[in-house]
Design a protein around this motif. Structure first.
Motif, PDB file in Angstrom:
ATOM      1  N   ARG A  16      -4.814   6.878   4.596  1.00 54.57           N
ATOM      2  CA  ARG A  16      -3.857   7.894   5.042  1.00 54.57           C
ATOM      3  C   ARG A  16      -2.704   7.903   4.037  1.00 54.57           C
ATOM      4  O   ARG A  16      -2.140   6.854   3.735  1.00 54.57           O
ATOM      5  N   ILE A  17      -2.358   9.095   3.553  1.00 53.17           N
ATOM      6  CA  ILE A  17      -1.295   9.220   2.557  1.00 53.17           C
ATOM      7  C   ILE A  17      -0.065   9.799   3.229  1.00 53.17           C
ATOM      8  O   ILE A  17      -0.120  10.871   3.818  1.00 53.17           O
ATOM      9  N   GLU A  18       1.037   9.051   3.145  1.00 53.80           N
ATOM     10  CA  GLU A  18       2.324   9.511   3.663  1.00 53.80           C
ATOM     11  C   GLU A  18       3.239   9.705   2.463  1.00 53.80           C
ATOM     12  O   GLU A  18       3.638   8.745   1.814  1.00 53.80           O
ATOM     13  N   GLY A  19       3.550  10.960   2.151  1.00 49.58           N
ATOM     14  CA  GLY A  19       4.283  11.303   0.941  1.00 49.58           C
ATOM     15  C   GLY A  19       5.717  10.820   0.916  1.00 49.58           C
ATOM     16  O   GLY A  19       6.399  10.792   1.931  1.00 49.58           O
ATOM     17  N   GLY A  20       6.164  10.425  -0.249  1.00 54.34           N
ATOM     18  CA  GLY A  20       7.548  10.066  -0.524  1.00 54.34           C
ATOM     19  C   GLY A  20       7.998  10.808  -1.769  1.00 54.34           C
ATOM     20  O   GLY A  20       7.217  11.520  -2.389  1.00 54.34           O
ATOM     21  N   ASP A  21       9.241  10.643  -2.142  1.00 52.27           N
ATOM     22  CA  ASP A  21       9.782  11.371  -3.289  1.00 52.27           C
ATOM     23  C   ASP A  21       9.724  10.596  -4.602  1.00 52.27           C
ATOM     24  O   ASP A  21       9.855  11.174  -5.671  1.00 52.27           O
ATOM     25  N   SER A  22       9.544   9.291  -4.545  1.00 50.34           N
ATOM     26  CA  SER A  22       9.575   8.486  -5.762  1.00 50.34           C
ATOM     27  C   SER A  22       8.352   8.761  -6.629  1.00 50.34           C
ATOM     28  O   SER A  22       7.229   8.849  -6.144  1.00 50.34           O
ATOM     29  N   LEU A  23       8.589   8.881  -7.926  1.00 51.11           N
ATOM     30  CA  LEU A  23       7.500   9.066  -8.880  1.00 51.11           C
ATOM     31  C   LEU A  23       7.277   7.813  -9.716  1.00 51.11           C
ATOM     32  O   LEU A  23       6.540   7.836 -10.695  1.00 51.11           O
ATOM     33  N   GLU A  24       7.916   6.709  -9.317  1.00 53.50           N
ATOM     34  CA  GLU A  24       7.849   5.488 -10.108  1.00 53.50           C
ATOM     35  C   GLU A  24       6.952   4.409  -9.505  1.00 53.50           C
ATOM     36  O   GLU A  24       6.541   3.496 -10.198  1.00 53.50           O
ATOM     37  N   ALA A  25       6.632   4.525  -8.222  1.00 50.00           N
ATOM     38  CA  ALA A  25       5.824   3.510  -7.562  1.00 50.00           C
ATOM     39  C   ALA A  25       5.320   4.051  -6.238  1.00 50.00           C
ATOM     40  O   ALA A  25       5.784   5.086  -5.757  1.00 50.00           O
ATOM     41  N   PHE A  26       4.357   3.343  -5.660  1.00 51.46           N
ATOM     42  CA  PHE A  26       3.892   3.632  -4.311  1.00 51.46           C
ATOM     43  C   PHE A  26       3.556   2.315  -3.633  1.00 51.46           C
ATOM     44  O   PHE A  26       3.484   1.265  -4.273  1.00 51.46           O
ATOM     45  N   VAL A  27       3.386   2.359  -2.321  1.00 49.84           N
ATOM     46  CA  VAL A  27       3.124   1.158  -1.538  1.00 49.84           C
ATOM     47  C   VAL A  27       1.805   1.321  -0.795  1.00 49.84           C
ATOM     48  O   VAL A  27       1.512   2.397  -0.266  1.00 49.84           O
ATOM     49  N   CYS A  28       1.005   0.255  -0.773  1.00 52.35           N
ATOM     50  CA  CYS A  28      -0.211   0.215   0.037  1.00 52.35           C
ATOM     51  C   CYS A  28      -0.001  -0.770   1.175  1.00 52.35           C
ATOM     52  O   CYS A  28       0.383  -1.926   0.932  1.00 52.35           O
ATOM     53  N   CYS A  29      -0.234  -0.320   2.383  1.00 47.92           N
ATOM     54  CA  CYS A  29      -0.210  -1.179   3.569  1.00 47.92           C
ATOM     55  C   CYS A  29      -1.649  -1.323   4.035  1.00 47.92           C
ATOM     56  O   CYS A  29      -2.296  -0.318   4.359  1.00 47.92           O
ATOM     57  N   PHE A  30      -2.163  -2.561   4.051  1.00 52.66           N
ATOM     58  CA  PHE A  30      -3.561  -2.785   4.385  1.00 52.66           C
ATOM     59  C   PHE A  30      -3.702  -3.287   5.811  1.00 52.66           C
ATOM     60  O   PHE A  30      -2.918  -4.113   6.283  1.00 52.66           O
ATOM     61  N   HIS A  31      -4.723  -2.779   6.478  1.00 53.98           N
ATOM     62  CA  HIS A  31      -5.062  -3.188   7.840  1.00 53.98           C
ATOM     63  C   HIS A  31      -6.546  -3.519   7.854  1.00 53.98           C
ATOM     64  O   HIS A  31      -7.370  -2.733   7.367  1.00 53.98           O
ATOM     65  N   LEU A  32      -6.901  -4.687   8.364  1.00 55.64           N
ATOM     66  CA  LEU A  32      -8.296  -5.095   8.449  1.00 55.64           C
ATOM     67  C   LEU A  32      -8.800  -4.752   9.850  1.00 55.64           C
ATOM     68  O   LEU A  32      -8.252  -5.219  10.844  1.00 55.64           O
TER      69      LEU A  32
END
Length: 189
Positions: A115-131
């Motif tokens: 699931r992609i939740e958009g943000g404004d930063s163009l320098e990085a992104f975060v992955c939240c993992f769920h097993l």
């Protein structure tokens, strides 16, 4: 003021290996805007312990669409021998597809929901993992059929008049030859 990061919420499931396949998966991973590699190799940011997986199996690649502020993502297959199923499409080596806000992905027995939740930063992104202990995809193989569904046709012949082929059970609804269709009668195309 710091701009909010795009968040990828990634759920993972493997029906036979269970949680053992995901021992190297961190709960949270911040990544720059380079490709995020998925595989069993040392250079993969998302390392999975599966024997059938390539060292570099696939990548999630962020990019910015022209005229759009948030990051968009594509998934690219890096494995020569494996294939990856994404939202009904089967991808092979070096094929890629743009991801939508919700994506179902399957490869080497792994089921992944992104699931992609958009943000404004163009320098990085975060992955939240769920097993996930439960399956995420109940039909992980793409159908090898034409987009149009095959509908049996009634035979045509001189006694059918118009020569139109219609699906079984719909012949009674057709107007007689020379009669205007309802859309034609109202002046519509």
């Amino acid at each position: 003021m710091e701009r909010p990061l795009t968040v990828l919420r990634v759920s993972l499931h493997h029906p036979t290996q269970g949680m053992a396949a995901f021992t190297m998966v961190p709960p949270l991973l911040q990544h720059d805007t380079g490709p995020l590699l998925v595989g069993r190799g040392q250079d993969a940011q998302l390392r999975l312990q599966l024997p059938g997986l390539s060292r570099r199996h696939l990548s999630l690649e962020p990019y910015q669409e022209e005229g759009s502020a948030p990051l968009a993502f594509c998934l690219k297959v890096l494995s020569r021998r494996g294939r990856v199923w994404v939202n009904g499409l089967t991808l092979h080596y070096l094929e890629q597809v743009s991801l939508s806000p919700v994506n179902r992905v399957a490869f080497s027995g792994v089921q992944m929901l992104i699931r992609i939740e958009g943000g404004d930063s163009l320098e990085a992104f975060v992955c939240c993992f769920h097993l996930s202990p439960s399956p995420l995809i109940y039909r992980p193989e793409a159908e090898e059929t034409d987009e149009r569904q095959h509908i049996p046709q009634e035979p045509t012949g001189p006694d059918r008049g118009s020569g139109l082929q219609v699906p079984w059970g719909f012949s009674q609804a057709l107007p007689r030859q020379g009669a205007a269709l309802p859309s034609q009668a109202q002046g519509q195309e």
